[in-house]
Design an enzyme around this catalytic site. Sequence first.
Site, PDB file in Angstrom:
ATOM      1  N   THR A 658      46.147  41.997  32.085  1.00 25.02           N
ATOM      2  CA  THR A 658      45.741  43.509  32.315  1.00 25.02           C
ATOM      3  C   THR A 658      44.247  43.248  33.167  1.00 25.02           C
ATOM      4  O   THR A 658      43.703  43.988  33.673  1.00 25.02           O
ATOM      5  CB  THR A 658      45.873  44.395  31.473  1.00 25.02           C
ATOM      6  OG1 THR A 658      44.934  43.764  30.105  1.00 25.02           O
ATOM      7  CG2 THR A 658      47.204  44.659  30.834  1.00 25.02           C
ATOM      8  N   CYS A 659      43.326  42.279  32.627  1.00 27.86           N
ATOM      9  CA  CYS A 659      42.057  42.170  33.126  1.00 27.86           C
ATOM     10  C   CYS A 659      41.970  41.597  34.573  1.00 27.86           C
ATOM     11  O   CYS A 659      41.215  41.794  35.036  1.00 27.86           O
ATOM     12  CB  CYS A 659      41.278  41.141  32.121  1.00 27.86           C
ATOM     13  SG  CYS A 659      41.071  41.879  30.436  1.00 27.86           S
TER      14      CYS A 659
END
Length: 691
Positions: A658-659
């Site tokens: 997700t980063c």
Amino acid sequence: MSNPGTRRNGSSIKIRLTVLCAKNLAKKDFFRSCVSVTGLPDPFAKVVVDGSGQCHSTDTVKSTLDPKWNQHYDLYIGKTDSITISVWNHKKIHKKQGAGFLGCVRLLSNAISRLKDTGYQRLDLCKLNPSDSDAVRGQIVVSLQTRDRIGSGGPVVDCRGLLENEGPVFEDSGPGRPLSCFMEEPLPYTDPTGAAGGGNCRALESPNQEQRLQAQRVRNQDSRGHAHTPQNRPHGHQTPELPEGYEQRTTVQGQVYFLHTQTGVSTWHDPRIPRQQSQVKESTQALPVQMEVPVEEGGEGGEVPVRYERDLVQKLKLLRHELSLQQPQAGHCRIEVSREEIFEESYRQIMKMRPKDLKKRLMVKFRGEEGLDYGGVAREWLYLLCHEMLNPYYGLFQYSSDNIYTLQINPDSSINPDHLSYFHFVGRIMGLAVFHGHYINGGFTLPFYKQLLGKPIQLCDLETVDPELHKSLVWILENDITSVLDHTFCVEHNAFGKFLQHELKPNGRNIPVTEENKKEYVRLYVNWRFMRGIEAQFLALQKGFNELILQHLLKPFDHKELELIIGGLGKIDLNDWKANTRLKHCVADSNIVKWFWQAVESFDEERRGRLLQFVTGSTRVPLQGFKALQGSTGSAGPRLFTIHLIDANTDNLPKAHTCFNRIDIPPYESYEKLYEKLLTAVEETCGFAVE
């Protein structure tokens, strides 16, 4: 470090003092090598409003004679108050009383009146006492901006251009530079008595200084490209008043312009000065970069007023820049919660923190999970928290009507005795999301955003919230209701199954609605519909929001723009998604890529949102679309959605980062297997780990 003292009232005014930088400070350690950095001071500036208890200190800048701070403080100044600004060497202040002093300047009350709203000024530093033997030299650059007057609540001038300029500073910097009101060596005046505060820190009281400041104010306007005529230069006289209907305002770059309040038309040209049409065309060449190309509208007598349209994306960039200036450079806002108790644990931790701590870099951790937060974990936390926080089940919010699922404050939220504290928390979460560039996963009514901006609610705002009521009230206004309606200035509402009556005005139950007073009835009804029993709740929410997002930063936006800033785009544009996707170790014609988009196209809107949340941590899209997806915290720019083909066992599920907005997909043998694995990953997995 700062002590705001007590908030002044009565005749005091609010002044924003910006301490920009200092130049050519004295180097007092003569026994060290001239080229050694260790012999240079660590300067910081101290601001004191004498006798009021207000005291502020800037950050310390290491080893320099030309420190750059660019920090501002809001001061409350009485009619007789003075301000002392002193510069100190942090290396020496602990050694003895008065050690580390590098110079000061003292502004008496009449000097403050003349310096305010004149831009940045360079003031000579002087000694604390004439008998002091220590050498003092150099200048400090400051500005004083009135915060109480109309139109003065804009952000501080961006002065990065000056900070990088080590050469001489000239009085007339021209429209292309951020500071156009710098004074070239203002004449100092030393109080011969050395009164007030001990010593004779330099106080600006020279009669010549007032003439210089008067001329400086006019140069702010002349530097925009206007003709330098004898009529627009004061010679020791007061500047003439603006014509009726005009206001003088300042852009975020510090440039002065004039607004005609009745027509909404703005122009660079000072309406007190005659001009020719040819001069107008020249002045339009000096538009600030934040403004769109002006649309010229024909006027009378050769006037060509200029109306400016500002692009939403550009306004958002300015907001992000202003918020970045407020973020502390050190420390983190650390939050650790469990997924099972995310609402209550987040509430307890957020409400313990000070607003300035919430502005530090956000670092979120889910208890029992090893994931490192570079932005993705925070987005996941906000998504899950909003799902709980805004759920009508908790009684804080309710749907605006039975078939419209936009949220509004629940007037019966007081069933929870701590409801105002929870609304304060909700406001902080909304401000936290905007401050750190994230989005709130939940849509409020458009009137809610108007209230957040402090704008009045109108009948047309009711249409999107309660169409039936809107239709009824419009019918009342457009038709003769004589002998048709039997209404009074009293309405009923349902509170937990019990019908209660509310009078729209005193003794309203005995005042019939007539053709003559129906407009008043509609106006009061609309106000009651949106503010019924929620005044305290809304003020608590607004307080929390403004602790992170100051109200004046919202002035450039309307309510629809604010909705996009807080919530992003709720609807997913599949074509935009495809056009702004990066492929890694695969190409557009690869089976994996084709099958992935085939699966996404078969998903409904809700499942697409879940897929986006699985990969990026949020179901929301930035208002610029997928090209502006944010990646890891602190990254130089946006990070595109990425499909990554990996060499892994095809029994494994797809994995999300997700980063980095990246999904890792094994080389599945068929579309059916990819669809099954992707659906399982999106619907049935959660949690973070470290590779």
